[in-house]
Design a protein around this motif. Structure first.
Motif, PDB file in Angstrom:
ATOM      1  N   ALA A 494      16.877   8.741  40.332  1.00  9.69           N
ATOM      2  CA  ALA A 494      17.167   8.303  38.970  1.00  9.69           C
ATOM      3  C   ALA A 494      16.672   6.873  38.743  1.00  9.69           C
ATOM      4  O   ALA A 494      16.133   6.547  37.671  1.00  9.69           O
ATOM      5  N   GLN A 495      16.852   6.010  39.728  1.00 11.18           N
ATOM      6  CA  GLN A 495      16.365   4.635  39.590  1.00 11.18           C
ATOM      7  C   GLN A 495      14.837   4.598  39.464  1.00 11.18           C
ATOM      8  O   GLN A 495      14.285   3.872  38.631  1.00 11.18           O
ATOM      9  N   LEU A 496      14.164   5.391  40.283  1.00 10.27           N
ATOM     10  CA  LEU A 496      12.698   5.420  40.237  1.00 10.27           C
ATOM     11  C   LEU A 496      12.201   5.943  38.886  1.00 10.27           C
ATOM     12  O   LEU A 496      11.235   5.423  38.315  1.00 10.27           O
ATOM     13  N   TRP A 503       8.233   1.244  32.493  1.00  7.66           N
ATOM     14  CA  TRP A 503       6.839   0.792  32.616  1.00  7.66           C
ATOM     15  C   TRP A 503       5.964   1.498  31.581  1.00  7.66           C
ATOM     16  O   TRP A 503       5.148   0.870  30.915  1.00  7.66           O
ATOM     17  N   VAL A 504       6.148   2.803  31.433  1.00  2.00           N
ATOM     18  CA  VAL A 504       5.350   3.561  30.475  1.00  2.00           C
ATOM     19  C   VAL A 504       5.694   3.150  29.055  1.00  2.00           C
ATOM     20  O   VAL A 504       4.827   3.072  28.171  1.00  2.00           O
ATOM     21  N   GLY A 505       6.963   2.851  28.797  1.00  2.58           N
ATOM     22  CA  GLY A 505       7.379   2.500  27.448  1.00  2.58           C
ATOM     23  C   GLY A 505       6.763   1.222  26.938  1.00  2.58           C
ATOM     24  O   GLY A 505       6.696   0.994  25.736  1.00  2.58           O
ATOM     25  N   LEU A 509      -0.411   3.292  25.016  1.00  2.00           N
ATOM     26  CA  LEU A 509      -0.897   4.628  25.351  1.00  2.00           C
ATOM     27  C   LEU A 509       0.019   5.237  26.401  1.00  2.00           C
ATOM     28  O   LEU A 509       0.661   4.522  27.176  1.00  2.00           O
ATOM     29  N   PRO A 510       0.089   6.570  26.474  1.00  2.00           N
ATOM     30  CA  PRO A 510       0.978   7.203  27.442  1.00  2.00           C
ATOM     31  C   PRO A 510       0.468   7.028  28.865  1.00  2.00           C
ATOM     32  O   PRO A 510      -0.632   6.547  29.110  1.00  2.00           O
ATOM     33  N   MET A 563       2.457   2.424  41.606  1.00  2.15           N
ATOM     34  CA  MET A 563       2.962   1.071  41.869  1.00  2.15           C
ATOM     35  C   MET A 563       3.890   0.715  40.714  1.00  2.15           C
ATOM     36  O   MET A 563       3.449   0.569  39.575  1.00  2.15           O
ATOM     37  N   ARG A 564       5.174   0.617  40.998  1.00  6.34           N
ATOM     38  CA  ARG A 564       6.135   0.322  39.932  1.00  6.34           C
ATOM     39  C   ARG A 564       7.143  -0.717  40.434  1.00  6.34           C
ATOM     40  O   ARG A 564       7.557  -0.703  41.596  1.00  6.34           O
TER      41      ARG A 564
END
Length: 687
Positions: A494-496, A503-505, A509-510, A563-564
C-alpha cells in the motif's frame, strides 16, 4: 566561421567547373541574343540555332550544338538552379569528364531520335507527329535530364527507385498530355540513360518499394483525372477541353483512386483486385473510342463516354502499364492478417520467459514478458512487438538461441512487410543493428548505463556521493531490504502504491509504458524490489529490478525499472538505494547492473549533424515533463559505462508513422487534453 564557409564554397566551386562555365555561357549568350527578356522566336537567332526536323531538312546540322546554349523562353533562365542541380551533383560526385559525357550523349541522342521519329510518323498523317515535325526547339533540357537520371542513380536505395520512378512518370505524363517536342526529347534522354545504365531494377526492389510504386502510380492517375478535367491538353492523341465531362464523375473517380492507393500501400488484396478491374474498365473505354473513331463517329465519343477521345486513349495507356505492373508484381499484394504474424504455434509470455531463462537476453529483454506484447515466431527465434498506427514496433532484440537472433530479426522484418506493416526495432543493441538489411537506417535512442559489479568498492573521491548517502543512512538508522514485492505485506504494498500514485499525479501526462514498468510488473516473482525503510517503518523510496539471464540459465545482471521516493523522506534515498543494491548484487555474484537507458541524453560529436540537433531539442523540450537529462546526470554519479541502444528502421519516410506508434506505445492511455496540458507545461518551462 565566415572564412570556413568561404573555404567550403570555394572547394565546391573547384569541383564543378563545367557547371559554372555552362551557366555562364548560357547567361552571356542570353544577354547577347536578348533571349533573357524576349522569346527566342521573336529574334533573328532562332532560325540559325534552334534544332528540329525543319533545321535538319534545310541542312542546319550544327543546330543540336548551337541550340544547346539558348533557351526558347525567358522564364526558362529562372529555372537554371533547378535544371542544373543534377548536372552539378553528378559532376561533384563523378567528375567533369563523366558529366559532360552524359550531357552530350543525352542531348544529341534525344534531339536526333526525336527528329527521326517525328519525320517518319509525320508521313503517316498522324496530326501530333506532323505538328512536332514542324516545330523547333532550343535549350539544354535533354542533356540536363540525362544528367538528372544519372545523378538520381547515385542516391542510396530506396530513394533511388522512388526518385527515378517519379521522374519517369512525370515525363511520361508530360509527353502524353503536353505533347511538346521538348517533352518527347526529355523522355527519350531519360529512357536512354535508364536503358544503358539500368539503375531501375524493380525485380530487386523490396516488397515495400513495389507497393509504394503502385501507390504513387495510382495517385498519378488520379492527378491526371483532375488535370484533364481542369486544364486543356494537347498530346499525341489530340486535344482535350476542360470540364468536358461531369464534375461528379471526376470527384467519384478521385475518391475511388485514393481508396485504392491507400489499400495498395497497405497490401490489401481487395485494393489490388479493384485496381485491376478499374484499369480494365478504362481499357474497354479506350477500345470503344477507337472503334467509334475508326467508324468516323468521333463526335459520339463524348456522348457515349462523357469525355474526350484523346483523354480516354492516353489514360488507357497509363492504365495498361499499371495493370501490367500489378500483375507482374502481384506477390507484393498478398496481404496476411496481422493477428497471424509469425509461424504457429503462437508464443506466449510463459514461453518467452522459458526462452530467456534457457538462452539469455539483453538488459531490456525481460520487458518483453509484460502485458500488451505480441509475439512472432520465426524459424530461429521469437520477436516481441506491439502494433500501433500500422507499425510493428519490435522491442529490444530477438529472443532465443544467440546464433539465430540475426536471422530472426530479418525474418520479422519480412513478415511485417508482408502483413502491410512498417517494421522497426526499438532499443536494440549492436547485434540487431548488424542483422537488419544494410539499407536500413538507425537512430541512437538511448545509452544503456552499465555498472560492472565484480570488485566494486565505494572508495576514493569519485564515489563521494554514494558513500556519503550510505553513511548518512547508517547514522539515521535507515534500513535497506532487497525483497520481492509479491512476498511483501499488504502495508508495504500500500505504501509503494501510494508513493507511485503521488509521483504520477504530479505529471501532466500519465505514467509511461512500453519500456517503463509499473507496480503491476513489479509483482512478477522474478522481479526484485529494493526498499529504503525509515526507523518508524515508512518506506522512503524503492527500486524495482528486472532479471537479466545468461545462456546458462543463471541471472548475470539486473536492470533498473522503477525509481520512486516519498516526498519529505530521507533526502539522498536514491543514492542510498542504488549503492546498497549494487553491493547486494555484487555479493550475490552478479556481473553487472543496468541503470536502464537514458533517453535523449546521448552525447553526440560536434559534427553529428541534424539528428543530434533534433535529439537535443527534444531533450530540452521534454525535460520539464520527464526530466530525462536530470536522470542521466544522476546516474553518472555511479560512473557507468555506456552501451548504445538503437531505433532501427527502413528509411526516413517511415519516421512520421514510427513517431506516432512510439507515442502510443509509451502513452497508450494519454488523451488529447493531456497532450495539450503537457505542451503548455513545456511552454512555461521554456519561458
Amino acid at each position: 566561421m565566415v572564412r570556413d564557409r568561404r573555404g567550403q564554397v570555394s572547394g565546391v566551386a573547384r569541383r564543378i567547373p563545367a557547371t559554372l562555365v555552362f551557366i555562364g555561357v548560357l547567361l552571356v549568350l542570353g544577354l547577347v541574343s536578348e533571349a533573357l527578356w524576349r522569346p527566342l522566336a521573336d529574334g533573328p537567332w532562332r532560325e540559325w540555332v534552334a534544332y528540329g526536323v525543319p533545321a535538319f531538312e534545310q541542312g542546319r546540322f550544327w543546330t543540336p550544338i548551337t541550340g544547346t546554349f539558348f533557351f526558347s523562353q525567358p522564364w526558362f533562365y529562372a529555372l537554371i538552379p533547378v535544371g542544373f542541380a543534377g548536372f552539378a551533383y553528378l559532376e561533384f560526385r563523378r567528375g567533369t569528364r563523366v558529366v559532360l559525357t552524359y550531357f552530350w550523349i543525352g542531348q544529341l541522342v534525344a534531339i536526333v531520335v526525336a527528329a527521326l521519329f517525328f519525320w517518319l510518323f509525320a508521313m503517316t498523317g498522324w496530326p501530333w507527329a506532323q505538328m512536332q515535325a514542324g516545330a523547333l526547339d532550343a535549350g539544354p533540357g535533354s542533356g540536363l535530364m540525362a544528367c538528372m537520371v544519372a545523378a538520381i542513380a547515385l542516391v542510396p536505395t530506396p530513394w533511388r527507385v522512388r526518385g527515378l520512378f517519379i521522374l519517369l512518370a512525370g515525363l511520361l505524363v508530360a509527353t502524353l498530355f503536353g505533347g511538346r517536342l521538348a517533352d518527347a526529347e526529355h523522355l527519350l534522354a531519360a529512357v536512354a540513360v535508364l536503358v544503358v545504365d539500368r539503375p531501375l531494377r524493380l525485380r530487386k526492389a523490396t516488397i515495400r518499394e513495389k507497393r509504394l510504386i503502385a501507390f504513387v502510380g495510382i495517385l498519378a492517375l488520379g492527378a491526371i483525372t483532375v488535370l484533364v478535367a481542369l486544364v486543356p491538353t494537347n498530346g499525341p492523341f489530340g486535344k482535350t477541353q476542360p470540364l468536358s465531362g461531369s464534375i461528379g464523375d471526376v470527384l467519384f473517380d478521385v475518391v475511388v483512386i485514393l481508396l485504392i492507393a491507400n489499400g495498395l500501400r497497405r497490401a490489401r488484396r481487395l485494393a489490388w483486385l479493384v485496381a485491376i478491374l478499374l484499369g480494365l474498365v478504362n481499357l474497354l473505354a479506350a477500345a470503344i473510342v477507337l472503334l467509334l473513331v475508326g467508324a468516323g463517329e468521333q463526335d459520339d465519343v463524348t456522348l457515349v463516354l462523357g469525355g474526350d477521345p484523346s483523354t480516354e486513349i492516353a489514360t488507357a495507356i497509363l492504365w495498361l502499364l499499371m495493370i501490367a505492373y500489378l500483375i507482374v508484381y502481384r506477390g507484393a499484394f498478398r496481404w496476411r492478417r496481422t493477428a497471424k504474424l509469425g509461424a504457429s504455434p503462437r508464443p506466449d509470455a510463459d514461453e518467452v520467459r522459458q526462452q530467456l531463462q534457457a538462452h539469455g537476453g539483453g538488459t531490456l529483454s525481460w520487458m518483453t514478458t509484460w502485458d500488451g506484447m505480441r509475439y512472432a515466431r520465426t524459424p530461429t527465434g521469437i520477436v516481441a512487438y506491439q502494433v500501433h498506427a500500422g507499425v510493428a514496433v519490435a522491442l529490444a532484440d530477438p529472443i532465443g538461441p544467440e546464433d539465430g537472433r540475426a536471422q530472426a530479426a530479418a525474418d520479422f522484418a519480412t513478415m511485417a512487410e508482408e502483413a502491410g506493416l512498417v517494421p522497426c526495432f526499438f532499443s536494440s543493441q549492436e547485434s540487431t543493428r548488424a542483422a537488419v538489411p544494410d539499407s536500413w537506417r538507425n537512430l541512437i535512442v538511448a545509452d544503456d548505463t552499465i555498472v560492472d559489479l565484480p570488485g566494486l568498492e565505494f572508495v576514493g573521491k569519485r564515489w563521494n556521493s554514494a558513500r556519503t548517502a550510505m553513511n548518512r543512512a547508517t547514522r539515521e538508522e535507515m534500513t535497506f531490504r532487497m525483497s520481492r514485492l509479491v512476498d511483501e505485506s499488504w502495508g508495504i504494498k500500500a505504501q509503494l502504491r501510494g508513493i507511485s500514485e503521488m509521483w504520477v499525479g504530479d505529471k501532466s501526462l500519465p505514467e509511461m509504458g512500453f519500456t517503463l514498468g509499473t507496480l503491476d510488473q513489479a509483482l512478477d516473482p522474478e522481479v526484485r524490489v529494493a526498499l529504503a525503510i525509515s526507523p518508524n517503518g515508512d518506506v522512503d523510496g524503492f527500486l524495482s529490478w528486472l532479471p537479466v539471464y545468461g545462456a546458462d540459465g543463471v541471472v548475470r545482471g539486473w536492470t533498473l525499472d522503477l525509481m520512486r521516493r516519498r516526498d519529505g523522506g530521507f533526502p539522498p534515498v536514491m543514492e542510498y538505494l542504488l549503492g546498497s543494491s549494487a553491493l547486494h548484487f555484487r555479493d550475490e555474484g552478479a556481473q553487472f547492473m543496468s541503470l536502464s537507458g537514458a533517453p535523449l541524453a546521448h552525447e553526440y560529436p560536434p559534427d553529428a549533424g541534424p539528428i543530434a540537433v533534433l535529439s537535443d531539442k527534444l531533450a530540452e523540450g521534454l525535460e520539464p515533463v520527464y526530466g530525462f537529462q536530470s536522470l542521466h546526470r544522476f546516474k553518472e554519479k555511479f560512473h557507468p559505462r555506456y552501451e548504445t541502444l538503437y531505433l532501427l528502421f527502413r528509411d526516413e519516410s517511415d519516421l512520421t508513422r514510427i513517431a506516432a506508434a512510439l507515442t502510443r506505445a509509451f502513452l497508450p492511455g494519454a488523451t488529447v487534453r493531456q497532450f495539450a496540458g503537457a505542451g503548455l507545461e513545456l511552454v512555461r518551462g521554456k519561458s
